[in-house]
Design a protein around this motif. Structure first.
Motif, PDB file in Angstrom:
ATOM      1  N   CYS A  83       0.981  -1.165  -0.320  1.00  0.00           N
ATOM      2  CA  CYS A  83      -0.330   0.114  -0.282  1.00  0.00           C
ATOM      3  C   CYS A  83       1.132   1.551   0.215  1.00  0.00           C
ATOM      4  N   LEU A  84       2.039   1.160   0.445  1.00  0.00           N
ATOM      5  CA  LEU A  84       2.894   2.161   0.919  1.00  0.00           C
ATOM      6  C   LEU A  84       3.493   2.707  -0.469  1.00  0.00           C
ATOM      7  N   VAL A  85       4.338   1.672  -1.255  1.00  0.00           N
ATOM      8  CA  VAL A  85       4.348   1.806  -2.379  1.00  0.00           C
ATOM      9  C   VAL A  85       3.812   2.433  -3.442  1.00  0.00           C
ATOM     10  N   ALA A  86       2.344   1.526  -3.142  1.00  0.00           N
ATOM     11  CA  ALA A  86       1.177   2.212  -4.427  1.00  0.00           C
ATOM     12  C   ALA A  86       0.394   3.275  -4.105  1.00  0.00           C
ATOM     13  N   GLY A  87       1.185   3.606  -3.124  1.00  0.00           N
ATOM     14  CA  GLY A  87       0.707   5.440  -2.701  1.00  0.00           C
ATOM     15  C   GLY A  87       1.331   6.259  -2.985  1.00  0.00           C
ATOM     16  N   PHE A  88       2.917   6.060  -2.896  1.00  0.00           N
ATOM     17  CA  PHE A  88       3.487   6.960  -3.870  1.00  0.00           C
ATOM     18  C   PHE A  88       3.567   6.647  -5.794  1.00  0.00           C
ATOM     19  N   LEU A  89       3.537   5.592  -5.880  1.00  0.00           N
ATOM     20  CA  LEU A  89       3.581   5.292  -7.504  1.00  0.00           C
ATOM     21  C   LEU A  89       2.220   6.049  -8.227  1.00  0.00           C
ATOM     22  N   VAL A  90       1.183   6.198  -7.112  1.00  0.00           N
ATOM     23  CA  VAL A  90      -0.122   6.472  -8.072  1.00  0.00           C
ATOM     24  C   VAL A  90       0.310   7.557  -8.236  1.00  0.00           C
ATOM     25  N   ARG A  91       1.123   8.585  -7.635  1.00  0.00           N
ATOM     26  CA  ARG A  91       0.796  10.476  -7.353  1.00  0.00           C
ATOM     27  C   ARG A  91       2.033  10.664  -8.743  1.00  0.00           C
ATOM     28  N   LEU A  92       2.440   9.576  -9.323  1.00  0.00           N
ATOM     29  CA  LEU A  92       3.625   9.887 -10.552  1.00  0.00           C
ATOM     30  C   LEU A  92       1.744   9.877 -11.488  1.00  0.00           C
ATOM     31  N   THR A  93       1.991  10.541 -12.411  1.00  0.00           N
ATOM     32  CA  THR A  93       1.060  10.617 -14.293  1.00  0.00           C
ATOM     33  C   THR A  93       1.250   9.313 -14.269  1.00  0.00           C
ATOM     34  N   PHE A  94       2.010   8.607 -14.844  1.00  0.00           N
ATOM     35  CA  PHE A  94       1.522   7.042 -16.137  1.00  0.00           C
ATOM     36  C   PHE A  94       0.868   6.464 -15.026  1.00  0.00           C
ATOM     37  N   PHE A  95       1.181   5.992 -13.573  1.00  0.00           N
ATOM     38  CA  PHE A  95       0.867   5.196 -12.431  1.00  0.00           C
ATOM     39  C   PHE A  95      -0.686   5.634 -12.567  1.00  0.00           C
ATOM     40  N   LYS A  96      -0.904   6.867 -12.325  1.00  0.00           N
ATOM     41  CA  LYS A  96      -2.648   8.277 -12.177  1.00  0.00           C
ATOM     42  C   LYS A  96      -3.268   7.420 -13.223  1.00  0.00           C
ATOM     43  N   LYS A  97      -2.589   7.954 -14.449  1.00  0.00           N
ATOM     44  CA  LYS A  97      -3.451   6.821 -15.724  1.00  0.00           C
ATOM     45  C   LYS A  97      -4.163   5.628 -15.996  1.00  0.00           C
ATOM     46  N   MET A  98      -3.357   5.059 -15.609  1.00  0.00           N
ATOM     47  CA  MET A  98      -3.322   3.230 -15.035  1.00  0.00           C
ATOM     48  C   MET A  98      -4.290   3.256 -14.196  1.00  0.00           C
ATOM     49  N   SER A  99      -3.650   4.014 -12.677  1.00  0.00           N
ATOM     50  CA  SER A  99      -5.218   3.660 -11.761  1.00  0.00           C
ATOM     51  C   SER A  99      -6.583   4.051 -12.457  1.00  0.00           C
ATOM     52  N   ASP A 100      -6.907   5.332 -12.881  1.00  0.00           N
ATOM     53  CA  ASP A 100      -8.303   5.941 -13.606  1.00  0.00           C
ATOM     54  C   ASP A 100      -8.475   4.535 -14.828  1.00  0.00           C
ATOM     55  N   ARG A 101      -7.781   3.637 -15.008  1.00  0.00           N
ATOM     56  CA  ARG A 101      -8.576   3.063 -16.323  1.00  0.00           C
ATOM     57  C   ARG A 101      -8.535   1.990 -15.619  1.00  0.00           C
ATOM     58  N   ILE A 102      -7.889   1.876 -14.436  1.00  0.00           N
ATOM     59  CA  ILE A 102      -9.012  -0.176 -13.661  1.00  0.00           C
ATOM     60  C   ILE A 102      -9.962   0.232 -12.876  1.00  0.00           C
ATOM     61  N   ASP A 103      -9.844   1.671 -12.717  1.00  0.00           N
ATOM     62  CA  ASP A 103     -11.024   2.180 -11.633  1.00  0.00           C
ATOM     63  C   ASP A 103     -11.986   1.695 -13.100  1.00  0.00           C
ATOM     64  N   GLN A 104     -11.837   2.498 -13.771  1.00  0.00           N
ATOM     65  CA  GLN A 104     -13.327   2.311 -15.144  1.00  0.00           C
ATOM     66  C   GLN A 104     -14.269   0.917 -15.246  1.00  0.00           C
ATOM     67  N   LYS A 105     -12.668   0.402 -15.614  1.00  0.00           N
ATOM     68  CA  LYS A 105     -12.694  -1.295 -15.768  1.00  0.00           C
ATOM     69  C   LYS A 105     -13.851  -2.149 -14.664  1.00  0.00           C
ATOM     70  N   LEU A 106     -12.653  -1.342 -13.221  1.00  0.00           N
ATOM     71  CA  LEU A 106     -13.977  -2.579 -12.123  1.00  0.00           C
ATOM     72  C   LEU A 106     -15.627  -1.435 -11.420  1.00  0.00           C
ATOM     73  N   THR A 107     -15.725  -0.127 -12.447  1.00  0.00           N
ATOM     74  CA  THR A 107     -17.028   0.275 -12.139  1.00  0.00           C
ATOM     75  C   THR A 107     -17.859  -0.391 -13.100  1.00  0.00           C
ATOM     76  N   ILE A 108     -17.151  -0.972 -13.984  1.00  0.00           N
ATOM     77  CA  ILE A 108     -18.256  -1.456 -15.078  1.00  0.00           C
ATOM     78  C   ILE A 108     -18.362  -3.204 -14.952  1.00  0.00           C
ATOM     79  N   PHE A 109     -17.174  -3.964 -13.901  1.00  0.00           N
ATOM     80  CA  PHE A 109     -17.721  -5.289 -13.511  1.00  0.00           C
ATOM     81  C   PHE A 109     -18.154  -5.908 -12.032  1.00  0.00           C
ATOM     82  N   ILE A 110     -18.143  -4.795 -11.224  1.00  0.00           N
ATOM     83  CA  ILE A 110     -18.151  -4.634 -10.322  1.00  0.00           C
ATOM     84  C   ILE A 110     -19.313  -3.779  -9.510  1.00  0.00           C
ATOM     85  N   PRO A 111     -20.460  -4.404  -9.545  1.00  0.00           N
ATOM     86  CA  PRO A 111     -21.549  -3.593  -9.630  1.00  0.00           C
ATOM     87  C   PRO A 111     -21.280  -2.678  -7.410  1.00  0.00           C
ATOM     88  N   GLY A 112     -21.457  -1.428  -7.998  1.00  0.00           N
ATOM     89  CA  GLY A 112     -21.481  -0.094  -6.207  1.00  0.00           C
ATOM     90  C   GLY A 112     -19.813   0.228  -6.581  1.00  0.00           C
TER      91      GLY A 112
END
Length: 207
Positions: A83-112
């Motif tokens: 979680c600590l490493v992910a918290g630092f990485l998500v602040r980088l532009t590349f990983f932030k975009k990756m996180s947003d794409r994953i969120d979009q996929k999870l929003t589609i496949f996981i209700p709520g």
């Protein structure tokens, strides 16, 4: 005759009880489904962590010193580090975009999923602040009455795009294109109009 009436009444009452129970079961299932999906995913993820932790614990002889509980301890440490490493990485532009794409996929496949994420962000005090758009407002003529709406855009010929907000959130509604002579501007913005609509229209003033 009385027995027949009682029989009909009992049948109607049983049907009513059945509909109530059926509605509550469906509502409860819809409410629990996102939670059950989240729990299943967390359990699967935790099993992976435990598997890796068992290997690390064996490699460092922690299981020999502490016993079976060492695997759980190592798993918790690994989870915190991850979680600590992910918290630092998500602040980088590349990983932030990756996180947003994953969120979009999870929003589609996981209700709520979106609601669960927002609740988690509220718990840790990191609720994203979304600045609401502010529009001009107007009253649109609809037969013999006038309806309040957001004034979205005005074309060169005077035709206007409006949005009729629906209470209570005002984020959903209906879009319409109306002629230039079928609306009157209001001396308030969309946020003020929303506040008036919550009071059943009290405070709406025509320009």
């Amino acid at each position: 005759m009385a027995k027949f009436v009682d029989s009909c009444f009992n049948e109607i009452e049983m049907r009513r009880i059945y509909r109530v129970i059926r509605r509550h079961i469906i509502t409860g299932f819809i409410f629990l489904m996102p939670v059950l999906v989240a729990v299943a995913l967390i359990n699967k993820f935790w099993d992976k962590i435990i598997t890796v932790a068992a290997k690390v614990s064996k490699l460092l002889f922690i299981n020999a010193l502490i016993g079976p509980g060492g695997n759980v301890l190592v798993a918790l440490v690994l989870l915190l580090l991850l979680c600590l490493v992910a918290g630092f990485l998500v602040r980088l532009t590349f990983f932030k975009k990756m996180s947003d794409r994953i969120d979009q996929k999870l929003t589609i496949f996981i209700p709520g999923y979106t609601d669960l994420k927002k609740e988690a962000q509220k718990k840790i005090g990191e609720v994203p602040v979304e600045k609401a758009a502010v529009f001009e407002t107007c009253l649109v003529q609809d037969q013999e009455c006038w309806k309040p709406a957001y004034l979205i855009d005005i074309a060169d010929n005077g035709d206007t795009i409006v949005f009729f907000p629906a209470a209570p959130t005002f984020e959903t509604g209906q879009v319409a294109i109306i002629p230039k002579d079928c609306y009157r501007k209001l001396s308030m913005d969309s946020q003020t109009l929303n506040a008036c609509l919550k009071q059943f229209g009290k405070g709406i003033v025509i320009v």
